[in-house]
Design an enzyme around this catalytic site. Structure first.
Site, PDB file in Angstrom:
ATOM      1  N   ARG A 135       0.886  -1.181   0.000  1.00 55.53           N
ATOM      2  CA  ARG A 135       0.000   0.000   0.000  1.00 55.53           C
ATOM      3  C   ARG A 135       0.911   1.213   0.000  1.00 55.53           C
ATOM      4  NH1 ARG A 135      -5.331   1.298   3.545  1.00 55.53           N
ATOM      5  NH2 ARG A 135      -6.093  -0.104   1.933  1.00 55.53           N
TER       6      ARG A 135
ATOM      7  N   HIS B 244      -7.333   0.695  -6.395  1.00 56.49           N
ATOM      8  CA  HIS B 244      -7.541  -0.167  -5.221  1.00 56.49           C
ATOM      9  C   HIS B 244      -8.185  -1.478  -5.719  1.00 56.49           C
ATOM     10  CE1 HIS B 244      -7.814  -1.377  -1.202  1.00 56.49           C
ATOM     11  NE2 HIS B 244      -8.685  -0.544  -0.696  1.00 56.49           N
TER      12      HIS B 244
ATOM     13  N   GLN C 144     -10.062  -4.138  -3.469  1.00 56.68           N
ATOM     14  CA  GLN C 144     -11.368  -3.704  -2.965  1.00 56.68           C
ATOM     15  C   GLN C 144     -12.455  -3.941  -4.017  1.00 56.68           C
ATOM     16  OE1 GLN C 144     -12.057  -2.279   0.287  1.00 56.68           O
ATOM     17  NE2 GLN C 144     -14.064  -2.936  -0.448  1.00 56.68           N
TER      18      GLN C 144
ATOM     19  N   ASP D  26     -17.224   6.874  -1.642  1.00 55.08           N
ATOM     20  CA  ASP D  26     -16.011   6.733  -0.825  1.00 55.08           C
ATOM     21  C   ASP D  26     -15.745   8.099  -0.193  1.00 55.08           C
ATOM     22  OD1 ASP D  26     -13.595   5.835   0.238  1.00 55.08           O
ATOM     23  OD2 ASP D  26     -12.509   5.875  -1.664  1.00 55.08           O
TER      24      ASP D  26
ATOM     25  N   CYS E 191     -16.280   1.270   0.578  1.00 55.43           N
ATOM     26  CA  CYS E 191     -15.125   0.425   0.920  1.00 55.43           C
ATOM     27  C   CYS E 191     -14.733   0.548   2.395  1.00 55.43           C
ATOM     28  CB  CYS E 191     -13.941   0.762   0.012  1.00 55.43           C
ATOM     29  SG  CYS E 191     -13.280   2.413   0.234  1.00 55.43           S
TER      30      CYS E 191
ATOM     31  N   ARG F  83     -13.287  -9.032   1.552  1.00 50.00           N
ATOM     32  CA  ARG F  83     -11.865  -8.776   1.283  1.00 50.00           C
ATOM     33  C   ARG F  83     -11.047 -10.014   1.626  1.00 50.00           C
ATOM     34  NH1 ARG F  83      -9.792  -3.565   1.384  1.00 50.00           N
ATOM     35  NH2 ARG F  83      -7.854  -4.585   0.775  1.00 50.00           N
TER      36      ARG F  83
HETATM   37  N1  NVA Z   1      -9.984   6.336  -1.365  1.00 50.34           N
HETATM   38  C1  NVA Z   1      -9.595   5.984  -0.017  1.00 50.34           C
HETATM   39  C2  NVA Z   1      -9.789   4.520   0.214  1.00 50.34           C
HETATM   40  C3  NVA Z   1      -9.444   4.047   1.591  1.00 50.34           C
HETATM   41  C4  NVA Z   1      -9.600   2.570   1.746  1.00 50.34           C
HETATM   42  C5  NVA Z   1      -8.148   6.380   0.208  1.00 50.34           C
HETATM   43  O1  NVA Z   1      -7.333   6.192  -0.697  1.00 50.34           O
HETATM   44  O2  NVA Z   1      -7.850   6.899   1.288  1.00 50.34           O
HETATM   45  N1   CP Z   2     -11.170  -0.452   2.508  1.00 55.66           N
HETATM   46  C1   CP Z   2      -9.910  -0.494   2.932  1.00 55.66           C
HETATM   47  O1   CP Z   2      -8.967  -0.724   2.154  1.00 55.66           O
HETATM   48  O2   CP Z   2      -9.761  -0.295   4.271  1.00 55.66           O
HETATM   49  P1   CP Z   2      -8.420  -0.051   5.082  1.00 55.66           P
HETATM   50  O3   CP Z   2      -7.903   1.315   4.703  1.00 55.66           O
HETATM   51  O4   CP Z   2      -8.823  -0.123   6.522  1.00 55.66           O
HETATM   52  O5   CP Z   2      -7.421  -1.108   4.717  1.00 55.66           O
END
Ligand code: NVA
Ligand code: CP
Length: 307
Positions: free
Chosen positions: A105, A132, A135, A221, A261, A289
Site C-alpha cells: 500500500r 484499489h 477492494q 467513498d 469500501c 476482502r
Molecule cells: N480512497 C480511499 C480509500 C481508503 C480505503 C483512500 O485512498 O484513502
Molecule cells: N477499505 C480499505 O482498504 O480499508 P483499510 O484502509 O482499513 O485497509
C-alpha cells in the site's frame, strides 16, 4: 528466473480469470465458514508493506495468509529502511528474496510498478493513489453474491474520482457493465488514468441524482483520500451535494445495493440512514476482502486450483 504474475491494477487479470476468482472465492469462503482447515501455502510467506494507514487491508491479508497455512510479515515506512530513502529497486530485490508474495500500500502507482519490476515474486496492489483493485474484487464478488452476474448492470459512483472510481472504471470495461460517474466541478474523472478511452462503458453526470437513476448499485467513498489531507477543507465545501442520501437511493432501482469500501464518514459522503439501512451491504463487502484475497494469493502462487 521466470517473470512473476502481479496484480497491480484490475486490468492485470482477464474476464475469464475473474470468473475463476469469483467461483474460487465462494469455495474458499465456504471452507472458512465450515471451519475446514485448508493449508495449501504452508511454509510460504507474505510480506505486507504499508506506507499508509489500514485496518481492513492489513487484517484481511494477514489473517488470510495464516488461514492458508502461511505466514505474514508486516513492514511499514515508519520503522523500516523504506522510510529512510532506501531505493525501491533495492528494497524489492531484497524483500522478494526472502518471501513468496508481497502486498504493498503506497502513494504513486509508479512506486509499485517499479517495485514489481524488480521483484522475483508476485506483487499485489493493496491501494495506491490511482487504484484499489483488491477492494473492487471484493465489491464485485459481494454484488454477485447478492444479485448474480454484474454483466449488463449499472453501477453509480457518487463523489471523488479517486483510486476506487478509477478501478471501477477498469472493471466496467473488463466485465461489461455500465459505470455512471458524478463528481463535483473541479474534481473530474480522468479516464486516461485507468487507460479506458472508450466511452461505451461509462458516462459522466453533473448531477449525482442522474448518475443514480436506475442503478443496480450505488457506491461512494471518502471525499478526501489518504495523501490528500491538505485539500480536506476545500473538498468538504465542493462535495457537500455529493452525499449519498435516501433521496438519492430512491431514484436507483428499488432493489439497488449500497456499498462503501470503508472507513466511512456518516454525514459526509453518506447519510447514516443509507449506510446503516436495508440496502447497505458494507459489512459483507468488508468481510469479502478476506475471501477474495485468499483466492487471489492462491491463484498468483499456485495457478488455478480445482479441489
Ligand atoms: N480512497 C480511499 C480509500 C481508503 C480505503 C483512500 O485512498 O484513502
Ligand atoms: N477499505 C480499505 O482498504 O480499508 P483499510 O484502509 O482499513 O485497509
Amino acid at each position: 528466473m521466470t517473470t512473476p504474475r502481479h496484480f497491480l491494477q484490475f486490468s492485470d487479470c482477464t474476464a475469464d480469470e475473474f470468473d475463476y476468482l469469483f467461483k474460487r472465492s465462494t469455495v474458499i469462503k465456504g471452507r472458512f465458514k465450515a471451519y475446514e482447515r485448508y493449508w495449501p501455502l504452508e511454509d510460504r510467506t507474505l510480506v505486507m508493506i504499508f506506507e499508509k494507514a489500514s485496518t481492513r487491508t492489513r487484517l484481511s491479508f494477514e489473517a488470510g495468509m495464516h488461514q492458508l497455512g502461511g505466514a505474514a510479515i508486516y513492514l511499514n515506512t515508519r520503522d523500516s529502511q523504506l522510510g529512510r530513502g532506501e531505493p525501491v529497486e533495492d528494497a524489492a530485490q531484497v524483500i522478494s528474496r526472502m518471501s513468496d508474495i508481497i502486498m504493498i500500500r503506497t502513494y504513486e502507482q509508479a512506486i509499485i510498478d517499479t517495485f514489481a519490476k524488480w521483484s522475483r515474486v508476485p506483487v499485489i496492489n493493496g491501494l495506491t493513489n490511482e487504484f484499489h483493485p483488491c477492494q473492487i474484487l471484493a465489491d464485485i464478488f459481494t454484488f454477485i453474491e447478492h444479485r448474480g452476474p454484474i454483466k449488463g448492470k449499472t453501477v453509480a459512483w457518487v463523489g471523488d474520482a479517486n483510486n476506487m472510481c478509477n478501478t471501477w472504471l477498469q472493471a466496467a470495461k473488463l466485465l461489461d457493465f455500465r459505470l455512471n460517474v458524478s463528481t463535483p466541478a473541479g474534481y473530474p474523472l480522468d479516464p486516461a488514468v485507468a487507460g479506458v478511452t472508450d466511452t461505451g462503458c461509462f458516462e459522466v453526470f453533473a448531477d449525482p441524482y442522474d448518475a443514480c437513476r436506475g442503478a443496480d448499485l450505488v457506491t461512494t467513498d471518502v471525499w478526501t483520500s489518504m495523501g490528500f489531507e491538505a485539500e480536506g477543507e476545500a473538498r468538504h465545501k465542493a462535495f457537500a451535494n455529493w452525499q449519498v442520501t435516501d433521496a438519492m437511493m430512491s431514484v436507483a432501482k428499488p432493489d439497488a445495493l449500497f456499498m462503501h469500501c470503508l472507513p466511512a464518514h456518516r454525514g459526509e459522503e453518506v447519510a447514516a440512514d443509507v449506510i446503516d439501512g436495508k440496502q447497505s451491504v458494507v459489512w459483507d463487502e468488508a468481510e469479502n476482502r478476506l475471501h477474495v484475497q485468499k483466492a487471489l494469493i492462491e491463484f498468483l502462487l499456485l495457478g488455478r486450483v480445482d479441489d
